[in-house]
Design a protein around this motif. Structure first.
Motif, PDB file in Angstrom:
ATOM      1  N   UNK A 173      67.159 -47.269  21.692  1.00  0.00           N
ATOM      2  CA  UNK A 173      66.182 -47.678  22.682  1.00  0.00           C
ATOM      3  C   UNK A 173      65.267 -48.766  22.166  1.00  0.00           C
ATOM      4  N   UNK A 174      64.671 -49.505  23.090  1.00  0.00           N
ATOM      5  CA  UNK A 174      63.751 -50.584  22.750  1.00  0.00           C
ATOM      6  C   UNK A 174      62.594 -50.565  23.747  1.00  0.00           C
ATOM      7  N   UNK A 175      61.423 -50.947  23.286  1.00  0.00           N
ATOM      8  CA  UNK A 175      60.235 -50.971  24.139  1.00  0.00           C
ATOM      9  C   UNK A 175      59.398 -52.192  23.793  1.00  0.00           C
ATOM     10  N   UNK A 176      58.782 -52.752  24.835  1.00  0.00           N
ATOM     11  CA  UNK A 176      57.820 -53.830  24.630  1.00  0.00           C
ATOM     12  C   UNK A 176      56.478 -53.410  25.219  1.00  0.00           C
ATOM     13  N   UNK A 177      55.408 -53.619  24.446  1.00  0.00           N
ATOM     14  CA  UNK A 177      54.050 -53.300  24.882  1.00  0.00           C
ATOM     15  C   UNK A 177      53.172 -54.529  24.834  1.00  0.00           C
TER      16      UNK A 177
ATOM     17  N   UNK B   1      33.896 -59.331  20.863  1.00  0.00           N
ATOM     18  CA  UNK B   1      35.197 -59.890  20.521  1.00  0.00           C
ATOM     19  C   UNK B   1      36.245 -59.299  21.438  1.00  0.00           C
ATOM     20  N   UNK B   2      37.351 -60.004  21.575  1.00  0.00           N
ATOM     21  CA  UNK B   2      38.458 -59.513  22.383  1.00  0.00           C
ATOM     22  C   UNK B   2      39.760 -60.041  21.793  1.00  0.00           C
ATOM     23  N   UNK B   3      40.853 -59.352  22.126  1.00  0.00           N
ATOM     24  CA  UNK B   3      42.125 -59.754  21.574  1.00  0.00           C
ATOM     25  C   UNK B   3      43.245 -59.255  22.459  1.00  0.00           C
ATOM     26  N   UNK B   4      44.274 -60.066  22.604  1.00  0.00           N
ATOM     27  CA  UNK B   4      45.469 -59.711  23.372  1.00  0.00           C
ATOM     28  C   UNK B   4      46.710 -60.016  22.544  1.00  0.00           C
ATOM     29  N   UNK B   5      47.669 -59.147  22.605  1.00  0.00           N
ATOM     30  CA  UNK B   5      48.916 -59.361  21.869  1.00  0.00           C
ATOM     31  C   UNK B   5      49.956 -58.386  22.412  1.00  0.00           C
ATOM     32  N   UNK B   6      51.109 -58.395  21.796  1.00  0.00           N
ATOM     33  CA  UNK B   6      52.175 -57.485  22.183  1.00  0.00           C
ATOM     34  C   UNK B   6      53.038 -57.171  20.986  1.00  0.00           C
ATOM     35  N   UNK B   7      53.886 -56.154  21.126  1.00  0.00           N
ATOM     36  CA  UNK B   7      54.768 -55.792  20.028  1.00  0.00           C
ATOM     37  C   UNK B   7      55.988 -55.069  20.583  1.00  0.00           C
ATOM     38  N   UNK B   8      57.048 -55.066  19.780  1.00  0.00           N
ATOM     39  CA  UNK B   8      58.304 -54.422  20.143  1.00  0.00           C
ATOM     40  C   UNK B   8      58.537 -53.251  19.198  1.00  0.00           C
ATOM     41  N   UNK B   9      58.940 -52.105  19.743  1.00  0.00           N
ATOM     42  CA  UNK B   9      59.308 -50.952  18.931  1.00  0.00           C
ATOM     43  C   UNK B   9      60.722 -50.515  19.295  1.00  0.00           C
TER      44      UNK B   9
END
Length: 706
Positions: free
Chosen positions: A434-438, A456-464
């Motif tokens: 399985x794969x997921x993107x957040x 402060x603020x921050x936006x990003x994403x990652x794959x698990x």
């Protein structure tokens, strides 16, 4: 007390009879809950779990998990989450609702697979409206998104049932414990299209710590509607009110060897200090079958919680005086609300001569967390350890009210989607991948007296990912291997360019292998898991770099490795004798770091409150001839260290219970910590001490079922 209990029972009976005529016609039929005889076999075991978002046999999941059901809740007299940890290998108490999970601190909980924990801050999840607790061990990023690599705890709510029943419970115990609860469920209409559940819980006591009191109230209701063949919509609403006078508790100060410096009843709080939590949660869940091969479910959950507290915080011994504890006074308000949505679909198809179970899903979460805090540090009267004198805190309250609030406004948004395929290569071999993107958006703004001081603020994403294989030499046993991952966004305050940000998330990767079995028609469940978790990208100050604008430069250099194994056993020794036992070994160490810099929750190369050895067991034997059962259990936790590096002594405690069927009711008598052992359940800091474990406590419950 007796009259109040009888009146409440009568009222609850009337409620059930009015709301459900079918119940009135069959009120003489007792439920299995009050039949001691015949309950032993497969008493604490389950055949399915939803910890992977959809119903699945645990033997087919290539990752360690445990499910604790309502039967064990009842036999152990469990009230909140802390009562269950001894039944879970690899999990031990840290503080409040937080646990040490395979060596890592974890404070996050899920409800019916969704984010939205109404027990914020310093309150512990209650179990009255929970049917079972599911524990998935190791990284759970594929299904649950960002989180600790130690594992997750998912609370599954009680829902309306098609069969009519009414349950009443009266409770008494030492420390002035008194309580009552009522639950009614069943069909609303003759055809059973709509069913309902109503529940209420109240309990009060004066715990062993000086000045403390506790009042807990839970109201819970739900409707289930059969919308179509194989489809059901469930609507639920729950309110919580926890009033804890004198009860924003820290620990008891200890010396470096872990010896308490005073009686465990000592409390830094004045009688007028308090913690008060009011929460409400609303949830909707729709589940349906689409043909024979597809299932679909969707859910929405909203909660709003407000926790107010005024309390005296211990700040360690006054310099030069081994008897006086310095204190400060804190006035704090936490206001949190969150909204989540999720949807999952599973399809069974044949492809290339193999059976595939495709699973896809998505979830979204938005939370607003406001903390108003003002702290009085000067002029607060110290408190003696040997002879504490408590007075009203009106002076401290008045002086603190003149201070401006510092407001921390934290906004959290999470959204993710996943896809998994479980391939039946043969009847004996399953492959899972399985794969997921957040995507995540975090922000924090700090202001004092309405004037912004930082933000402060921050936006990003990652794959698990998760991949695994399950080999089943027989239908009731499996050998598995898996690789799984998770991630946690760095704190928004650490993403500033002044400290070298932005930074990639902290990651957790696990390799696990194990054996699961469900032998002899389910009478023996024995599981073994061996794991290694590596956590990377932990931020640390880099002392080789010059500060920028007065702030130390951070670098994602920290790495921690956790390795160990766990054994869980549930078995019927005889038709009348059941045994649960678990053992967990864990060794968590820092494996890469900046010289001279510590990793959060670690001292040297060891982690706080992470025992190397933990043992738990519970056994129950029933005597059919007299309609009674006895239970006996225990827990051992090995030596640990606190956040300040002080020793936390090992402990072993034992509990026992007697359950007796009376025909019209069931009586439970239970004693915890039989030998009145003085011990530390967890270590915290040198300033606020270790959290003491509860002394010997007695509980009696009279349970009526119709």
């Amino acid at each position: 007390m007796r009259l109040g209990f009888q009146a409440t029972c009568a009222s609850a009976m009337a409620l059930g009879l009015v709301a459900n005529p079918a119940l009135a016609q069959d009120e003489q039929a007792p439920t299995d809950e009050i039949i001691v005889n015949g309950r032993a076999q497969r008493l604490y075991r389950v055949d399915t779990t939803t910890v992977g978002k959809v119903a699945e046999d645990p033997i087919n999941i290539p990752q360690a998990l445990q499910v604790i059901n309502a039967e064990l809740f009842r036999d152990q007299g469990a009230r909140d989450a802390t009562d269950l940890y001894r039944n879970i290998s690899g999990v031990s108490f840290f503080s409040y609702a937080g646990v040490t999970f395979r060596g890592f601190r974890q404070d996050q909980s899920f409800y019916d697979g969704q984010r939205g924990n109404p027990f914020i801050g310093f309150s512990v999840p209650q179990l009255f409206n929970i049917s079972r607790v599911e524990v998935l061990k190791g990284p759970a990023g594929l299904f649950f998104g960002p989180g600790s690599p130690g594992g997750i705890i998912n609370y599954v709510s009680k829902v309306p049932e098609d069969k009519s029943s009414l349950r009443l419970v009266g409770t008494m115990g030492n420390y002035n414990r008194a309580g009552m609860s009522a639950e009614a469920t069943g069909p609303v209409d003759v055809g059973g299209v709509v069913s309902y559940r109503l529940g209420g819980f109240y309990e009060s006591m004066a715990p062993y710590r000086t000045n403390t009191k506790s009042k807990s109230l839970i109201g819970d209701g739900g409707l289930s509607i059969k919308t179509n063949p194989g489809g059901k919509l469930t609507l639920q609403a729950t309110i919580y009110d926890n009033d804890l006078p004198g009860n924003r508790l820290r620990g008891i100060l200890t010396d470096d060897a872990g010896n308490f410096l005073t009686d465990i009843r000592w409390n830094a709080n004045e009688p007028t200090d308090f913690l008060h939590l009011k929460s409400k949660a609303f949830q909707a869940r729709y589940v349906t079958n689409i043909g024979d091969a597809v299932t679909f479910d969707a859910g929405a959950r909203y909660f709003k919680s407000k926790e107010t507290q005024q309390y005296h915080e211990p700040r360690g011994l006054v310099p030069g005086n081994p008897d006086l504890v310095a204190r400060e006074f804190r006035d704090q308000i936490r206001d949190v609300d969150g909204l989540s949505f999720m949807a999952n679909v599973t399809a069974k198809i044949g492809l290339l001569g193999m059976a595939h179970q495709l699973q896809a899903g998505a979830d979204w979460y938005d939370e607003k967390n406001l903390l108003d805090s003002r702290i009085l540090r000067a002029g607060v009267t110290p408190l003696s350890l040997s002879n504490p004198v408590y007075v009203t805190s009106a002076r401290d309250v008045a002086r603190t009210a003149a201070l401006p609030f510092t407001t921390t406004d934290t906004r959290t948004k999470r959204k993710g989607a996943y896809l998994q395929d479980q391939i039946s290569v043969t009847d004996a071999l399953l492959l899972v991948g399985g794969v997921r993107y957040d995507k995540f958006d975090d922000g924090v703004v700090t202001s004092t007296g309405g004037r912004v001081s930082a933000g402060s603020s921050y936006s990003d994403g990652d794959v698990t990912y998760r991949a695994g294989a399950v080999f089943k030499p027989r239908p009731d046993a499996s050998l598995y291997f898996s690789w799984s991952g998770s991630f946690e966004p760095q704190a928004a305050a650490s993403q500033s360019t002044d400290v070298g940000g932005p930074f990639a998330p902290v990651t957790g990767k696990q390799i696990e292998a194990g054996i699961k079995s469900n032998l002899f028609a389910g009478r023996l469940q024995a599981n073994l898991a061996v794991y290694r978790i590596v956590r990377r990208n932990i931020l640390q100050a880099d002392v080789t770099l010059a500060p920028v604008n007065g702030q130390d430069q951070l670098r994602p250099i920290g790495e921690v490795t956790s390795k160990g194994f766990e054994v869980d056993l549930a078995t019927d020794i005889t038709p009348d004798w059941v045994l649960l036992a678990n053992y967990g070994y864990n060794d968590t160490k820092i494996t890469d770091t900046v010289v001279g810099q510590a990793v959060t929750n670690a001292v040297g190369n060891r982690f706080a409150n992470a025992p190397k050895h933990k043992v738990g067991f519970w056994t129950r034997y029933q005597f059919p001839a007299i309609g009674a059962a006895i239970g006996f259990g225990g827990e051992h936790v090995s030596r640990r260290i606190s956040l300040s590096g002080q020793q936390v002594k090992p402990y072993t405690i034992f509990d026992a219970s007697v359950t007796k069927g009376l025909g019209f009711a069931e009586l439970l008598l239970r004693v915890d910590n039989i030998f009145d052992k003085v011990y530390a359940a967890s270590g915290f800091s040198a300033q606020s001490g270790h959290f003491p474990g509860e002394p010997r406590t007695f509980l009696a419950e009279m349970r009526f079922g119709f």
